[in-house]
Scaffold this motif. Structure first.
Motif, mmCIF file in Angstrom:
data_model
loop_
_atom_site.group_PDB
_atom_site.id
_atom_site.type_symbol
_atom_site.label_atom_id
_atom_site.label_comp_id
_atom_site.label_asym_id
_atom_site.label_seq_id
_atom_site.Cartn_x
_atom_site.Cartn_y
_atom_site.Cartn_z
ATOM 1 N N THR A 1 0.856 -1.045 0.024
ATOM 2 C CA THR A 1 0.063 0.172 0.118
ATOM 3 C C THR A 1 0.733 1.270 0.035
ATOM 4 O O THR A 1 0.412 2.239 -0.363
ATOM 5 C CB THR A 1 -0.870 -0.031 1.115
ATOM 6 N N VAL B 1 -1.407 2.929 -3.624
ATOM 7 C CA VAL B 1 -2.245 1.787 -3.320
ATOM 8 C C VAL B 1 -3.250 2.300 -1.778
ATOM 9 O O VAL B 1 -4.663 2.033 -1.953
ATOM 10 C CB VAL B 1 -1.838 0.371 -3.338
ATOM 11 N N SER B 2 -2.596 2.803 -1.001
ATOM 12 C CA SER B 2 -3.448 3.339 0.199
ATOM 13 C C SER B 2 -4.712 4.260 -0.234
ATOM 14 O O SER B 2 -5.497 4.212 0.741
ATOM 15 C CB SER B 2 -2.396 3.782 0.895
ATOM 16 N N LYS C 1 -8.494 -1.877 -5.754
ATOM 17 C CA LYS C 1 -7.487 -2.791 -5.174
ATOM 18 C C LYS C 1 -7.713 -3.987 -5.786
ATOM 19 O O LYS C 1 -6.781 -4.769 -6.037
ATOM 20 C CB LYS C 1 -7.373 -2.891 -3.539
ATOM 21 N N THR D 1 -0.065 -8.722 5.854
ATOM 22 C CA THR D 1 -1.028 -8.099 4.812
ATOM 23 C C THR D 1 -1.382 -9.202 3.543
ATOM 24 O O THR D 1 -1.979 -9.067 2.746
ATOM 25 C CB THR D 1 -0.371 -7.025 4.237
#
Ligand SMILES: Nc1ncnc2c1ncn2[C@@H]1O[C@H](COP(=O)(O)OP(=O)(O)O)[C@@H](O)[C@H]1O
Ligand SMILES: [Mg+2]
Lengths: 243, 354
Positions: A90, A133-134, A141, B188
């Protein structure tokens, strides 16, 4: 033999601790088809596709991909895998994510750039590639994850719930692209889903319930067999028969 | 090159994370500075009681910023020190002198002892020269005896343990940041995703070691140069040897950090390793005398990487040992790293059997 088996799953059983998650699974997947695995959540779909990718090994039985027994590192070059939950960096931009994964496969630089542009275009992220991406939405996503799965132009696509959280319009365009990949490039595509209307688009579907495949066939065959008009109904009937 | 891609990605990720960068590069400098200020602080003037001291000595002591209180006929020195809030007491009898130190604060005690000894020796020398001309100088060394109210002469100064601090900070921050780096990759799901590509487990471990290793090396150089040039830490030996020791220590910290991260399921659990893994290493690093510990306890020191690094650092920075003289410590550290790296390869099997 004009139709090769891309994937063969033979008598596969898998347990986590005492819980049996998959029981004696058998099937063959032919090249150039879309196979759907449908079933409620917890039925064992993810466990099954992970074993196909070689990220887990069966307790019993064996899995062959493109003629090689899994797990096999070389074969991973030919598999595009999209995990159920988005696994992205991210802190990096979409493009940096694509670039990183592209570098893990045997691609030369020009090819890398071409594939990144193609994959981004396919999932409609071309204009957002330089964003971190965050800052992406859930759907974005998901789309980036799909782009990562096809980045190295693999022979086999294994997609775990690829369209969850993607709006209907984009979902349609992704399905059209999957169909094109199958028809024009002869790719074999495996999709898991719990949405019945997506199952209609598959060439073959297997219904999974409590770790067993309760019915397999083309959508038409299945409806015919149970004398019903929807796959939902097939699922209910087939499930009842098992119990 | 997959390893190069991994290294590039790690550096890119960290460069986006300003807080972590600050933790890596600025926090150690901040803490070291603070410690050197705290330990080297000499704001308070020590108070010394003197019995039978002659004029010259008292004069000289006062010049050296010591508050002198003169006494006659003291029966119990320790009680006098405690009752009158003295830091030390000097008794002069004929040729002999005894200094008794309160020693509740080793820093104060040490500097007081040093000052008094110097002044006393000088005075004594002048006296001797005056009376007997040249007499053997050996007796000067023995002419003053030191007693302590608390502790012993083993209690040491910032100078002797500052090399250990340098090693400790290198170890601690690298351990934490590399461990949390791989942990994030686990939680993650990107590690699992990574292992669905043809990358080898060895390539992942190598990529991590080099990626974080580069950062750690920069950190090491900054800490060492800062400690020596800005904080004026003693450095008798070679600065290159100091950096080499720290670089190898970094490798141990890195491999241990990423190894232990596989036994943690959250950042908080990673933090929980600090009291278990990091704090005991401080106890065995030489800040506290290891020889003074019970025999069975001393055995533990052999399993602490920081013990070997601290020993080597102290040797080079404080005693001026050469690379050859601390070589065996470096071999042991490399062995630690090798073991941790191999264990890492096994730990990754949890995610992919190949
Ligand atoms: N690593 C694991 N450890 C223990 N149980 C697991 C693990 N992975 C999956 N399971 C269990 O296996 C069953 C099937 O899970 P999964 O394959 O994810 O189903 P689906 O993808 O169809 O939702 C679930 O009951 C789940 O709790
Ligand atoms: Mg699932």
């Amino acid at each position: 033999m004009n139709e090769t088996n891309t994937i063969q799953v033979k008598e596969v059983t898998k347990s986590f601790g005492k819980k049996v998650v998959l029981k004696d699974i058998n099937f063959d997947i032919k090249q150039g088809r879309i196979y759907g695995f449908i079933g409620p959540s917890g039925s064992g779909k993810t466990t099954l596709v992970k074993m196909m990718v070689g990220m887990d090994i069966p307790d019993k039985g064996s899995i062959y991909l493109l003629g090689e027994k899994m797990p096999n590192l070389e074969i991973l070059q030919q598999i595009g895998y999209m995990a159920q939950s988005d696994a992205l960096y991210t802190a990096l931009t979409g493009k940096e994510n694509l670039m990183f994964f592209a570098s893990l496969f045997k691609l030369d630089n020009a090819e890398k750039q071409k594939r990144i542009a193609y994959a981004a275009e396919l999932v409609g992220l071309t204009d957002d590639l330089d964003k971190k991406v965050s800052a992406y939405s859930g759907g974005m996503k998901r789309r980036l994850s799909l782009a990562l799965a096809i980045i190295q132009n693999p022979q086999v696509l294994i997609l775990d719930e690829p369209t969850v959280g993607i709006d209907p319009e984009l979902r349609l365009s992704i399905w059209n692209e999957l169909l094109r990949l199958k028809n024009e490039e002869g790719k074999t595509i495996i999709v898991t889903t719990h949405v019945m209307d997506e199952a209609e688009k598959c060439d073959y579907i297997s219904m999974v319930r409590d770790g067993s495949i309760i019915a397999t066939g083309t959508p038409f065959q299945l409806k015919e067999q149970y004398g019903v008009h929807s796959l939902d109904a097939v699922f209910l009937h087939a499930g009842r028969k098992v119990q | 090159m997959r390893i190069a891609a991994l290294i590039k990605r790690i550096l890119l990720q960290i460069s986006r994370d300003k807080r972590t960068l600050a933790l890596l590069f600025i926090a150690p400098l901040f803490v070291l500075t603070l410690m050197s200020l705290v330990f080297n602080g000499n704001a308070v003037e020590p108070v010394l009681g003197v019995e039978n001291g002659n004029k010259q000595i008292v004069e000289k002591l006062k010049e050296a910023d010591i508050v002198v209180k003169e006494y006659n006929k003291v029966s119990n020195v320790n009680e006098t020190i405690l009752d009158h809030h003295l830091d030390g007491f000097l008794q002069v009898e004929d040729d002999k002198a005894t200094i008794t130190l309160l020693n509740n604060d080793p820093t104060v005690a040490k500097s007081l002892e040093m000052k008094v000894k110097q002044i006393y020796s000088k005075e004594k020398q002048i006296q001797l020269l005056g009376t007997n001309g040249m007499r053997n100088e050996l007796s000067l060394q023995d002419s003053m005896k030191t007693d302590y109210v608390y502790g012993s002469s083993e209690t040491e100064l910032f100078d002797t343990f500052s090399p250990i601090l340098v090693g400790f900070f290198v170890f601690f921050f690298v351990f934490l940041i590399s461990g949390i780096g791989l942990l994030n990759e686990r939680t993650t799901g990107t590690l699992e995703r990574l292992l669905a590509t043809p990358i080898k487990r060895g390539e992942i471990v190598t990529g991590y070691l080099i990626g974080y290793g580069l950062l750690a090396l920069i950190q090491t150089v900054i800490i060492v140069l800062f400690a020596i040039n800005v904080l004026d830490m003693v450095l008798v030996g070679s600065v290159w040897t100091v950096i080499l020791i720290n670089a190898i220590l970094t490798l141990v910290a890195l491999s241990l950090g990423i190894l232990l991260s596989s036994f943690a399921s959250s950042e908080f659990q990673m933090i929980q390793f600090i009291p278990v893994i990091i704090v005991p290493q401080i106890f065995f690093s030489g800040i506290f005398s290891i020889e003074g510990m019970a025999d069975w306890l001393q055995v533990f020191a052999n399993f602490m990487p920081l013990y070997y690094a601290a020993d080597a650092l102290k040797g080079v920075m404080y005693e001026g040992l050469s690379l050859a003289e601390i070589r065996s410590n470096l071999y042991i550290l490399l062995a630690f790293a090798a073991v941790f790296i191999i264990l890492n390869l096994f730990a990754l099997k949890k995610y992919r059997k190949l």
